[in-house]
Design a protein around this motif. Structure first.
Motif, PDB file in Angstrom:
ATOM      1  N   ILE A 150     -28.679   8.574   5.722  1.00  0.00           N
ATOM      2  CA  ILE A 150     -29.970   9.243   5.639  1.00  0.00           C
ATOM      3  C   ILE A 150     -30.241   9.827   4.390  1.00  0.00           C
ATOM      4  N   VAL A 151     -29.278  10.778   4.074  1.00  0.00           N
ATOM      5  CA  VAL A 151     -29.488  11.590   2.804  1.00  0.00           C
ATOM      6  C   VAL A 151     -29.696  10.491   1.587  1.00  0.00           C
ATOM      7  N   THR A 152     -28.847   9.461   1.532  1.00  0.00           N
ATOM      8  CA  THR A 152     -29.274   8.388   0.420  1.00  0.00           C
ATOM      9  C   THR A 152     -30.613   7.984   0.464  1.00  0.00           C
ATOM     10  N   GLY A 153     -31.157   7.908   1.630  1.00  0.00           N
ATOM     11  CA  GLY A 153     -32.592   7.470   1.657  1.00  0.00           C
ATOM     12  C   GLY A 153     -33.722   8.162   1.229  1.00  0.00           C
ATOM     13  N   LEU A 154     -33.312   9.618   1.737  1.00  0.00           N
ATOM     14  CA  LEU A 154     -34.356  10.586   1.476  1.00  0.00           C
ATOM     15  C   LEU A 154     -34.378  10.716  -0.037  1.00  0.00           C
ATOM     16  N   LYS A 155     -33.134  10.748  -0.677  1.00  0.00           N
ATOM     17  CA  LYS A 155     -33.172  10.971  -2.256  1.00  0.00           C
ATOM     18  C   LYS A 155     -33.679   9.906  -2.893  1.00  0.00           C
ATOM     19  N   LYS A 156     -33.608   8.450  -2.441  1.00  0.00           N
ATOM     20  CA  LYS A 156     -34.180   7.395  -2.925  1.00  0.00           C
ATOM     21  C   LYS A 156     -35.705   7.402  -2.567  1.00  0.00           C
ATOM     22  N   ALA A 165     -32.016  17.290   0.569  1.00  0.00           N
ATOM     23  CA  ALA A 165     -31.765  16.083   1.404  1.00  0.00           C
ATOM     24  C   ALA A 165     -30.672  16.234   2.444  1.00  0.00           C
ATOM     25  N   THR A 166     -29.521  16.814   2.187  1.00  0.00           N
ATOM     26  CA  THR A 166     -28.444  17.323   2.880  1.00  0.00           C
ATOM     27  C   THR A 166     -28.836  18.442   3.816  1.00  0.00           C
ATOM     28  N   TYR A 167     -29.537  19.049   3.567  1.00  0.00           N
ATOM     29  CA  TYR A 167     -30.208  20.071   4.450  1.00  0.00           C
ATOM     30  C   TYR A 167     -31.051  19.538   5.631  1.00  0.00           C
ATOM     31  N   LEU A 168     -31.826  18.484   5.105  1.00  0.00           N
ATOM     32  CA  LEU A 168     -32.825  17.961   6.088  1.00  0.00           C
ATOM     33  C   LEU A 168     -32.290  16.724   6.886  1.00  0.00           C
ATOM     34  N   ALA A 169     -31.286  16.116   6.513  1.00  0.00           N
ATOM     35  CA  ALA A 169     -30.578  14.825   7.110  1.00  0.00           C
ATOM     36  C   ALA A 169     -30.333  15.360   8.635  1.00  0.00           C
TER      37      ALA A 169
END
Length: 264
Positions: A150-156, A165-169
């Protein structure tokens, strides 16, 4: 699973993801989108949604003259009012059909071995290539591997940095998204009642809204209800008095009539 380990590259979760296999993680985005579109949908509704009955007849995803309907149950409402019918837009129906299509091979296998789980909408393979079963959606935001994806997707796909992204995941769970969708309806409509209806509440109960509304908005509601109650008392107490407008703070009798019409 043992054969899969010999044939496919490790880690199995990544390989299954790249192959588009039915895993809990690959179905989760569909669930998030459905909940954001229809806040009436709860985790329990999705996990228990049957699309076939005991005889193999379609019951949960039904075509109508105006599109498709999802028909499921929210058992917390009690047996008499548990059934929920959700009229899907074209995109909503597309999301459900995608879930059905991607789980088709597992569904056919379960049916062939007499496993009743085939009747449910959500099915995923254990450890990506193992036995098919009904998934637990809450596992997505508690699994380190899923959270990292999820973190990777949010950053992408967004402008979020790694910290954001780590906070939201971990907050990308269905209950939080459902509450957010309800708040968005309130902000657009300015109506707590419409928000309550969108969330599928049996009746409008202001105390339930505290579970969904952020604290500042909830404080505003409480303050507003107190002021409305106080204004009503003043209008009633000053009934017939020439000082009614001055005491109540209204500028005209028309405003008083509108207030009474809205809040009587």
């Amino acid at each position: 699973m043992e054969r899969a380990v010999q044939i496919f590259a490790a880690p199995a979760e990544e390989t299954a993801y790249e192959l588009g296999l039915a895993t809990t993680g690959s179905l989760y985005p569909h669930c998030l989108l459905l909940v954001s579109l229809y806040p009436k949908i709860t985790v329990g509704f999705l996990e228990s949604l049957e699309i076939f009955d005991e005889h193999g007849k379609k019951i949960g995803f039904i075509p109508t003259d105006n599109g498709h309907q999802l028909v499921g149950y929210k058992l917390r409402k009690g047996h008499r009012e548990a059934e929920q019918v959700i009229n899907l837009c074209e995109f909503g129906a597309y999301l459900v059909q995608q879930i059905i299509d991607v789980t088709d091979y597992g569904r056919r296998h379960l049916k062939s071995i007499g496993d009743d789980s085939y009747r449910y909408l959500l099915l995923s393979a254990v450890r990506s290539f193992g036995k098919f079963q009904r998934p637990k959606l809450s596992s997505i935001t508690s699994s380190p591997i899923s959270l990292e994806r999820i973190v990777t997707g949010l950053k992408k796909y967004t402008r979020l940095d790694h910290t954001e992204a780590t906070y939201l995941a971990p907050r990308a769970n269905l209950s939080t998204v459902r509450a957010t969708a309800g708040v968005m309806i309130y902000l657009e409509s300015k109506s707590a009642k419409k928000m309550s209806e969108a969330l599928g509440h049996k009746s409008f109960d202001p105390s339930l809204l505290a579970r969904y509304l952020p604290a500042p908005i909830w404080d505003f509601f409480q303050d507003r209800w107190i002021r409305i109650f106080q204004a009503g008392i003043i209008i009633e107490a000053m009934n017939g008095s020439p000082y009614k407008l001055r005491a109540s703070g209204f500028d005209s009798l028309e405003q008083v009539e509108e207030f009474l019409f809205n809040h009587s």
